[in-house]
Scaffold this motif. Structure first.
Motif, PDB file in Angstrom:
ATOM      1  N   ALA A  36       0.647  -1.304  -0.015  1.00  0.00           N
ATOM      2  CA  ALA A  36       0.080   0.090   0.190  1.00  0.00           C
ATOM      3  C   ALA A  36       0.784   1.447   0.110  1.00  0.00           C
ATOM      4  O   ALA A  36       0.594   2.145  -0.783  1.00  0.00           O
ATOM      5  CB  ALA A  36      -0.994  -0.077   1.154  1.00  0.00           C
ATOM      6  N   ALA A  37       1.875   1.148   0.738  1.00  0.00           N
ATOM      7  CA  ALA A  37       2.694   2.481   0.823  1.00  0.00           C
ATOM      8  C   ALA A  37       3.560   2.583  -0.559  1.00  0.00           C
ATOM      9  O   ALA A  37       3.654   3.722  -1.200  1.00  0.00           O
ATOM     10  CB  ALA A  37       3.939   2.108   1.804  1.00  0.00           C
ATOM     11  N   HIS A  38       4.015   1.468  -1.076  1.00  0.00           N
ATOM     12  CA  HIS A  38       4.542   1.822  -2.509  1.00  0.00           C
ATOM     13  C   HIS A  38       3.720   2.344  -3.651  1.00  0.00           C
ATOM     14  O   HIS A  38       3.885   3.153  -4.397  1.00  0.00           O
ATOM     15  CB  HIS A  38       5.069   0.456  -2.887  1.00  0.00           C
ATOM     16  N   LEU A  39       2.270   1.667  -3.621  1.00  0.00           N
ATOM     17  CA  LEU A  39       1.418   2.369  -4.478  1.00  0.00           C
ATOM     18  C   LEU A  39       1.015   3.727  -4.170  1.00  0.00           C
ATOM     19  O   LEU A  39       0.806   4.645  -5.152  1.00  0.00           O
ATOM     20  CB  LEU A  39       0.127   1.367  -4.421  1.00  0.00           C
ATOM     21  N   THR A  40       0.744   3.959  -3.007  1.00  0.00           N
ATOM     22  CA  THR A  40       0.557   5.687  -2.712  1.00  0.00           C
ATOM     23  C   THR A  40       1.543   6.489  -2.944  1.00  0.00           C
ATOM     24  O   THR A  40       1.379   7.348  -3.597  1.00  0.00           O
ATOM     25  CB  THR A  40       0.284   5.669  -1.045  1.00  0.00           C
ATOM     26  N   ARG A  41       2.827   5.940  -2.818  1.00  0.00           N
ATOM     27  CA  ARG A  41       3.917   7.056  -3.224  1.00  0.00           C
ATOM     28  C   ARG A  41       3.938   7.102  -5.010  1.00  0.00           C
ATOM     29  O   ARG A  41       4.257   8.221  -5.350  1.00  0.00           O
ATOM     30  CB  ARG A  41       5.381   6.351  -2.851  1.00  0.00           C
ATOM     31  N   ARG A  42       3.645   5.713  -5.602  1.00  0.00           N
ATOM     32  CA  ARG A  42       3.494   6.122  -6.898  1.00  0.00           C
ATOM     33  C   ARG A  42       2.293   6.832  -7.451  1.00  0.00           C
ATOM     34  O   ARG A  42       2.768   7.692  -8.342  1.00  0.00           O
ATOM     35  CB  ARG A  42       2.966   4.782  -7.200  1.00  0.00           C
ATOM     36  N   ILE A  43       1.260   6.853  -6.732  1.00  0.00           N
ATOM     37  CA  ILE A  43       0.240   8.006  -6.930  1.00  0.00           C
ATOM     38  C   ILE A  43       0.724   9.296  -6.661  1.00  0.00           C
ATOM     39  O   ILE A  43       0.622  10.366  -7.505  1.00  0.00           O
ATOM     40  CB  ILE A  43      -0.924   7.667  -6.165  1.00  0.00           C
ATOM     41  N   VAL A  44       1.396   9.572  -5.497  1.00  0.00           N
ATOM     42  CA  VAL A  44       1.634  10.885  -5.305  1.00  0.00           C
ATOM     43  C   VAL A  44       2.825  11.183  -6.331  1.00  0.00           C
ATOM     44  O   VAL A  44       2.993  12.805  -6.550  1.00  0.00           O
ATOM     45  CB  VAL A  44       2.317  10.841  -3.776  1.00  0.00           C
ATOM     46  N   SER A  45       3.677  10.565  -6.717  1.00  0.00           N
ATOM     47  CA  SER A  45       4.582  10.968  -7.866  1.00  0.00           C
ATOM     48  C   SER A  45       4.118  11.294  -9.287  1.00  0.00           C
ATOM     49  O   SER A  45       5.022  11.788 -10.018  1.00  0.00           O
ATOM     50  CB  SER A  45       5.645   9.818  -7.808  1.00  0.00           C
ATOM     51  N   GLY A  46       2.820  10.935  -9.303  1.00  0.00           N
ATOM     52  CA  GLY A  46       2.429  11.309 -10.468  1.00  0.00           C
ATOM     53  C   GLY A  46       2.424  10.001 -11.596  1.00  0.00           C
ATOM     54  O   GLY A  46       1.684  10.144 -12.500  1.00  0.00           O
ATOM     55  N   ALA A  47       2.968   9.107 -11.111  1.00  0.00           N
ATOM     56  CA  ALA A  47       2.943   7.731 -11.923  1.00  0.00           C
ATOM     57  C   ALA A  47       1.563   7.174 -12.070  1.00  0.00           C
ATOM     58  O   ALA A  47       1.348   6.352 -13.089  1.00  0.00           O
ATOM     59  CB  ALA A  47       3.932   6.903 -11.318  1.00  0.00           C
ATOM     60  N   VAL A  48       0.660   7.491 -11.124  1.00  0.00           N
ATOM     61  CA  VAL A  48      -0.702   6.741 -11.370  1.00  0.00           C
ATOM     62  C   VAL A  48      -1.667   8.277 -11.311  1.00  0.00           C
ATOM     63  O   VAL A  48      -1.664   8.865 -10.366  1.00  0.00           O
ATOM     64  CB  VAL A  48      -1.045   5.810 -10.209  1.00  0.00           C
ATOM     65  N   GLU A  49      -2.399   8.415 -12.493  1.00  0.00           N
ATOM     66  CA  GLU A  49      -3.464   9.614 -12.350  1.00  0.00           C
ATOM     67  C   GLU A  49      -4.436   9.065 -11.833  1.00  0.00           C
ATOM     68  O   GLU A  49      -4.908   7.922 -11.465  1.00  0.00           O
ATOM     69  CB  GLU A  49      -3.527   9.972 -14.001  1.00  0.00           C
ATOM     70  N   ASP A  50      -5.398  10.159 -11.280  1.00  0.00           N
ATOM     71  CA  ASP A  50      -6.640  10.089 -10.880  1.00  0.00           C
ATOM     72  C   ASP A  50      -7.538   9.121 -11.773  1.00  0.00           C
ATOM     73  O   ASP A  50      -7.296   9.301 -13.180  1.00  0.00           O
ATOM     74  CB  ASP A  50      -7.574  11.510 -10.600  1.00  0.00           C
ATOM     75  N   GLY A  51      -7.949   8.211 -11.223  1.00  0.00           N
ATOM     76  CA  GLY A  51      -9.086   7.354 -12.344  1.00  0.00           C
ATOM     77  C   GLY A  51      -8.604   5.824 -11.938  1.00  0.00           C
ATOM     78  O   GLY A  51      -8.485   5.356 -10.941  1.00  0.00           O
ATOM     79  N   PRO A  52      -8.673   4.831 -13.046  1.00  0.00           N
ATOM     80  CA  PRO A  52      -8.395   3.411 -13.077  1.00  0.00           C
ATOM     81  C   PRO A  52      -7.085   3.283 -12.198  1.00  0.00           C
ATOM     82  O   PRO A  52      -6.104   3.881 -12.312  1.00  0.00           O
ATOM     83  CB  PRO A  52      -8.338   3.127 -14.510  1.00  0.00           C
ATOM     84  N   PHE A  53      -7.161   2.260 -11.217  1.00  0.00           N
ATOM     85  CA  PHE A  53      -5.913   1.844 -10.456  1.00  0.00           C
ATOM     86  C   PHE A  53      -5.785   0.242 -10.673  1.00  0.00           C
ATOM     87  O   PHE A  53      -6.744  -0.529 -11.243  1.00  0.00           O
ATOM     88  CB  PHE A  53      -6.405   2.178  -8.984  1.00  0.00           C
ATOM     89  N   PRO A  54      -4.593  -0.197 -10.535  1.00  0.00           N
ATOM     90  CA  PRO A  54      -4.177  -1.480 -10.582  1.00  0.00           C
ATOM     91  C   PRO A  54      -5.402  -2.491  -9.843  1.00  0.00           C
ATOM     92  O   PRO A  54      -5.712  -2.088  -8.576  1.00  0.00           O
ATOM     93  CB  PRO A  54      -2.817  -1.895  -9.925  1.00  0.00           C
ATOM     94  N   SER A  55      -5.827  -3.430 -10.351  1.00  0.00           N
ATOM     95  CA  SER A  55      -6.958  -4.455  -9.746  1.00  0.00           C
ATOM     96  C   SER A  55      -6.106  -5.370  -8.691  1.00  0.00           C
ATOM     97  O   SER A  55      -4.989  -5.396  -8.612  1.00  0.00           O
ATOM     98  CB  SER A  55      -7.588  -5.277 -10.786  1.00  0.00           C
ATOM     99  N   GLU A  56      -6.911  -6.195  -8.072  1.00  0.00           N
ATOM    100  CA  GLU A  56      -6.699  -6.857  -7.205  1.00  0.00           C
ATOM    101  C   GLU A  56      -5.534  -7.931  -7.875  1.00  0.00           C
ATOM    102  O   GLU A  56      -4.457  -8.549  -7.480  1.00  0.00           O
ATOM    103  CB  GLU A  56      -7.599  -7.827  -6.557  1.00  0.00           C
TER     104      GLU A  56
END
Length: 247
Positions: free
Chosen positions: A21-41
């Motif tokens: 969860a920490a890794h994915l959050t930091r990815r969002i904050v860095s801009g690597a993941v934009e608002d919208g679709p996110f990796p599934s389970e």
């Protein structure tokens, strides 16, 4: 009963779902993941080499922090950053330093809005028992001015005693929920020369207004104390920015 806070310096053992969860959050904050679709389970399980159970727990953690919404059909969507749970110590731990600095400024604004009124409310209803506890906390602060880590715990409890004396459960929960950011803020303001001696003086003035059952005096004393803190936080931010420009 006094609630002891976990030291920010304590060794933290994080479970695998929390680490992902920490890794994915930091990815969002860095801009690597934009608002919208996110990796599934399934995506998380495959990318990080973890079980579907771990991936599911990861998404539950992110959802509990209001970072993502898990909709029907397991579609995961990133929530707007303004809606994240910034009072969570877990989330604050994952954020970059500049974001934490902004949150501390916002915490300071919240305290300036709430705490003078809490002090005024407390002055109108404070009990002798609470005053005795506050007097004891001031005595401990005087003895701990050479130990900033121990001082900040007593400092926090002093302010929470006032909040409890105001007898408003909603405001109490707001103040208590912000304790982790409050600890970070106090660590900064405690760094200034003679800061703890000045803080003890400020707390004593607040206490004396409470003893006098003087709402206006308590409000003014708390406002003065918080203004001193605001000045120290602003000076720390200026120093940090100057240091960053020199790099």
């Amino acid at each position: 009963m006094q609630r002891r806070q976990e030291s920010p310096d304590a060794v933290k053992v994080r479970t695998l779902p929390v680490q992902v969860a920490a890794h994915l959050t930091r990815r969002i904050v860095s801009g690597a993941v934009e608002d919208g679709p996110f990796p599934s389970e399934l995506d998380i399980s495959q990318e990080f080499g973890v079980s579907r159970v771990v991936a599911r727990e990861t998404l539950k953690i992110l959802a509990s922090l209001d970072i993502v919404d898990v909709a029907q059909g397991r579609r995961v969507v990133v929530r707007p950053r303004a809606e994240w749970d910034y009072l969570s110590p877990l989330l604050v731990e994952w954020l970059p330093g500049e974001t934490v600095t902004e949150l501390l400024q916002e915490l300071d604004q919240m305290r300036v809005l709430l705490e003078p009124e809490l002090a005024a409310m407390a002055a109108a209803s404070v009990t002798d028992e609470t005053l005795d506890r506050l007097r004891g906390e001031i005595d401990r602060m005087s003895a701990l001015e050479g130990d900033p880590d121990a001082y900040l715990e007593v400092d926090h409890e002093f302010h929470m005693e006032i909040c409890r004396a105001a007898d408003n459960r909603i405001l109490d929960r707001i103040m208590y929920s912000a304790r982790w950011l409050g600890t970070a803020s106090r660590r900064i303001t405690n760094e200034a020369p003679a800061a703890l001696r000045k803080a003890t003086t400020d707390h004593t003035e607040i206490y004396e207004a409470l003893v006098a059952r003087d709402p206006e005096g308590a409000r003014a004393a708390m406002r003065k104390h918080l203004a001193n803190n605001s000045t120290l936080l602003a000076e720390k931010e200026r120093k940090t920015k100057r240091a960053a420009r020199r790099r």
